[in-house]
Design an enzyme around this catalytic site. Structure first.
Site, mmCIF file in Angstrom:
data_model
loop_
_atom_site.group_PDB
_atom_site.id
_atom_site.type_symbol
_atom_site.label_atom_id
_atom_site.label_comp_id
_atom_site.label_asym_id
_atom_site.label_seq_id
_atom_site.Cartn_x
_atom_site.Cartn_y
_atom_site.Cartn_z
ATOM 1 N N GLU A 218 20.252 -35.455 -4.858
ATOM 2 C CA GLU A 218 19.589 -34.581 -5.838
ATOM 3 C C GLU A 218 20.322 -33.252 -5.882
ATOM 4 O OE1 GLU A 218 15.398 -33.820 -5.092
ATOM 5 O OE2 GLU A 218 15.489 -31.963 -6.252
ATOM 6 N N ARG B 165 19.918 -25.171 -9.866
ATOM 7 C CA ARG B 165 19.703 -23.762 -9.553
ATOM 8 C C ARG B 165 21.002 -22.983 -9.395
ATOM 9 N NH1 ARG B 165 16.578 -23.203 -4.599
ATOM 10 N NH2 ARG B 165 16.306 -25.419 -4.245
ATOM 11 N N LYS C 80 6.964 -36.593 -6.550
ATOM 12 C CA LYS C 80 7.447 -35.678 -5.519
ATOM 13 C C LYS C 80 6.235 -34.870 -5.035
ATOM 14 C CE LYS C 80 10.426 -31.587 -5.176
ATOM 15 N NZ LYS C 80 11.747 -31.059 -5.512
HETATM 16 O O1 LIG Z 1 14.741 -26.899 -6.509
HETATM 17 C C1 LIG Z 1 13.857 -27.730 -6.351
HETATM 18 O O2 LIG Z 1 13.312 -28.279 -7.312
HETATM 19 C C2 LIG Z 1 13.464 -28.125 -5.014
HETATM 20 O O3 LIG Z 1 13.487 -29.286 -4.735
HETATM 21 C C3 LIG Z 1 13.052 -27.093 -4.049
HETATM 22 C C4 LIG Z 1 13.764 -27.138 -2.714
HETATM 23 O O4 LIG Z 1 15.109 -26.936 -2.837
HETATM 24 C C5 LIG Z 1 13.590 -28.415 -1.992
HETATM 25 O O5 LIG Z 1 12.229 -28.607 -1.867
HETATM 26 C C6 LIG Z 1 14.259 -28.418 -0.675
HETATM 27 O O6 LIG Z 1 13.532 -27.725 0.225
HETATM 28 P P1 LIG Z 1 14.009 -27.500 1.717
HETATM 29 O O7 LIG Z 1 14.449 -28.810 2.255
HETATM 30 O O8 LIG Z 1 12.808 -26.928 2.392
HETATM 31 O O9 LIG Z 1 15.143 -26.512 1.638
#
Ligand SMILES: O=C(O)C(=O)C[C@H](O)[C@H](O)COP(=O)(O)O
Length: 212
Positions: A47, A51, A134
């Site tokens: 994924e 961003r 999700k």
């Molecule tokens: O941009 C998005 O839509 C996301 O998925 C948000 C975060 O990047 C993920 O949830 C990963 O989170 P962490 O593994 O805690 O760093």
């Protein structure tokens, strides 16, 4: 593509490995090597969050790696979905769900993994035809106990918890009947990508495959 078929596709992808690496890539020149390391380590579903400016070109580059299934994360709008599809994304991940996103992904034939947390959000997504969701931000909204609680009243809906998931708590999620895989950024750390430490990333991916 109907939401039901979209969820069928995302469920198939989520079943391929216990972890979907969430990737925030800033440097397009690192994309192919990063994807190669993750796929070699046994994590074929990637994924790439929208961003960063390099995200779309990185999806294009990573899609060339054999055995990989590259999708776009942080898909918030129909325009995001269109740009992701044009870049070759095989699926889209969103932190939530909107009517416009349902329409766009259905029109684009782009399987969507939408985010939902509360019983009402899950029911609304299921009502629209999505039964693979999700669960975001997983740890912040109560973690594995919260997700386990949803399995009682909503047993037909499955989840990919993401947000605060780590090697320390991944098994708590993966042992739940309503969890197919987890998502997380820990496999491909910024530091290792910057240092082009592909062997460390591949090793972490390999460890992640053994979580289930
Ligand atoms: O941009 C998005 O839509 C996301 O998925 C948000 C975060 O990047 C993920 O949830 C990963 O989170 P962490 O593994 O805690 O760093």
């Amino acid at each position: 593509m109907t939401p039901e078929i979209q969820s069928q596709k995302t469920r198939e992808l989520c079943n391929l490995a216990p972890v979907i690496p969430v990737i925030v890539i800033k440097d397009i020149t690192k994309a192919e090597d990063l994807a190669r390391a993750l796929v070699a380590g046994g994590l074929p579903v990637l994924e790439v969050t929208l961003r960063s400016d390099a995200a779309l070109d990185s999806i294009r580059a990573m899609s060339r790696i054999e055995g990989g299934h590259v999708g776009a994360g942080t898909v918030l709008t129909p325009d995001d979905a269109k740009r992701a599809k044009d870049a070759g994304a095989k699926f889209a991940v969103s932190p939530g769900l909107t009517d416009r996103l349902i329409q766009a992904c259905s029109d684009l034939d782009l399987p969507l993994l939408p985010g939902a947390v509360t019983a009402s959000e899950v029911m609304r997504a299921a009502d629209a035809g999505y039964d693979m969701l999700k669960f975001f931000p997983a740890e912040a909204v109560g973690g594995a106990p919260a997700l386990k609680s949803l399995a009682g009243p909503l047993p037909k809906v499955s989840f990919c918890p993401t947000g605060g998931v780590s090697p320390d708590n991944a098994r708590d999620y993966l042992s739940l009947p309503n969890v197919v895989c987890v998502g997380g950024s820990w496999v491909a750390t910024d530091a290792d990508v910057t240092a082009e430490n592909w062997s460390a990333i591949e090793a972490r991916a390999r460890t992640a495959t053994a979580l289930r």
